[in-house]
Design an enzyme around this catalytic site. Structure first.
Site, PDB file in Angstrom:
ATOM      1  N   HIS A 110      51.704  19.434  47.727  1.00  9.70           N
ATOM      2  CA  HIS A 110      52.367  19.590  48.680  1.00  9.70           C
ATOM      3  C   HIS A 110      53.321  18.216  49.290  1.00  9.70           C
ATOM      4  O   HIS A 110      54.375  17.773  49.388  1.00  9.70           O
ATOM      5  CB  HIS A 110      52.252  20.416  49.947  1.00  9.70           C
ATOM      6  CG  HIS A 110      51.697  21.844  49.753  1.00  9.70           C
ATOM      7  ND1 HIS A 110      52.328  22.776  49.545  1.00  9.70           N
ATOM      8  CD2 HIS A 110      50.423  22.005  49.474  1.00  9.70           C
ATOM      9  CE1 HIS A 110      51.753  23.988  49.342  1.00  9.70           C
ATOM     10  NE2 HIS A 110      50.498  23.486  49.223  1.00  9.70           N
TER      11      HIS A 110
HETATM   12  O1  RIB Z   1      51.047  24.237  53.741  1.00 12.92           O
HETATM   13  C1  RIB Z   1      50.498  22.984  52.985  1.00 12.92           C
HETATM   14  C2  RIB Z   1      50.342  21.891  54.099  1.00 12.92           C
HETATM   15  O2  RIB Z   1      49.196  22.293  54.655  1.00 12.92           O
HETATM   16  C3  RIB Z   1      50.153  20.514  53.495  1.00 12.92           C
HETATM   17  O3  RIB Z   1      50.554  19.570  54.328  1.00 12.92           O
HETATM   18  C4  RIB Z   1      48.567  20.707  53.463  1.00 12.92           C
HETATM   19  O4  RIB Z   1      47.854  19.368  53.200  1.00 12.92           O
HETATM   20  C5  RIB Z   1      48.247  21.417  54.655  1.00 12.92           C
HETATM   21  O5  RIB Z   1      48.276  20.357  55.806  1.00 12.92           O
END
Ligand code: RIB
Ligand code: CA
Length: 310
Positions: free
Chosen positions: A239
């Site tokens: 992500h």
């Molecule tokens: O949903 C994904 C996010 O939530 C990313 O930033 C992961 O590191 C968690 O923080």
């Protein structure tokens, strides 16, 4: 000229790789790393940022601890994904990179006041730190070039059926950010799920034959098991580096300009990002929302950054 940025994060496996990408990129001038509670407690997230910078040899970038929890209510952590340490998988030594002598709020405010040009904020965790700065110092909005965040989704959530984790942890903070008037680009699950760390990616990292390549394989192996167990993903989505990549090379990420509202009240939907892709609400546009990732070029960028470390 490199783009001055602050990375606000909750390391977290994908946050850790976002640190590597931001620090390695000549397109960026990483002015600070700030932390908040999210994937783990803010204490653990801060130690994890220090761990990653220690192993990567990233020195001279201040690491400042921020908010321990959301604006309202208590902290909901993502231990089920990132483990008890927040960066489970590898064996970590003691970090030698120190924590900054000031907290995240003061550091962000000081940088925004003192930097000679507007600064890009890249929050990849809950938005508490950013919301607190915007609320306490609205005059500094003019010193922010843009906010490019990882969070939300044009589709369903991950931490709840309708809420993505970062927004779900602090919906009120997200509401402040999206209504701030500062240019916001949202990199949500709909695009980060296009950045899958497939077996081919893992093989490319192994083939680097470097300690950092091997460390990233260990991190992604743990992360992959969490994603398979929780959501049935055969390859985990990376992500947070997607938001960093958008700042480095905007052509990697297609965006649309739309209204986005944050649900803060819903009994089952709190933390949902209500992305009005077809302008049905008549509301004004307040965000750029990422829709498509050039995944091959993203991975070339990400793996190239990892390869630049020993
Ligand atoms: O949903 C994904 C996010 O939530 C990313 O930033 C992961 O590191 C968690 O923080
Ligand atoms: Ca994160």
């Amino acid at each position: 000229m490199p783009i001055p940025v602050i990375l606000d994060c909750d390391p977290g496996h994908d946050d850790a790789l976002a640190i590597l990408l931001a620090a390695a990129s000549p397109e960026l001038d990483l002015l600070a790393i700030t932390t908040c509670g999210g994937n783990q407690t803010v204490e653990k997230c801060t130690i994890n940022a220090r761990r990653m910078c220690t192993v990567a040899g990233i020195t001279g970038v201040p690491i400042a601890r921020g908010a321990a929890g959301p604006l309202l209510g208590s902290l909901h952590i993502g231990e089920y994904v990132h483990g008890a340490s927040g960066l489970d998988g590898p064996e970590w030594g003691e970090p030698t990179v120190p924590e900054a002598g000031e907290n995240a709020h003061d550091l962000i405010v000081r940088i925004l006041r003192e930097h000679p040009e507007p600064v890009t904020l890249i929050p990849v965790g809950p938005l508490t730190n950013i919301a607190l700065v915007l609320s306490a110092h609205p005059e500094l909005k003019a010193n922010i070039r843009e906010i490019v965040l990882m969070g939300g989704s044009t589709e369903r959530g991950n931490d709840t059926p309708y809420a993505e984790f970062n927004i779900r942890v602090d919906p009120e903070a997200a509401d402040i950010v999206f209504r701030s008037g500062v240019p916001v680009t949202m990199c949500g699950l709909n695009i980060t799920h296009q950045a899958l760390a497939t077996p081919d990616v893992i093989e490319r990292l192994r083939a680097l034959g470097t300690p950092m390549g091997d460390l990233c394989v260990e991190l992604l192996t743990f992360f992959s098991a969490s994603y398979l167990r929780t959501w049935g993903f055969t390859s985990p989505p990376l992500h947070d580096p997607v938001a960093v990549a958008r700042v480095i090379d905007p052509s990697l990420v297609e965006v649309v300009s739309v209204p986005v509202a944050i649900e803060t009240q819903g009994r089952f939907t709190a933390g949902a990002t209500c992305v009005d892709l077809h302008h049905l609400t008549g509301e004004p546009d307040n965000a750029l929302v990422a829709t498509r990732l050039d995944a091959p070029r993203f991975w070339d960028l990400m793996i190239g950054a990892i390869a630049s470390y020993e």
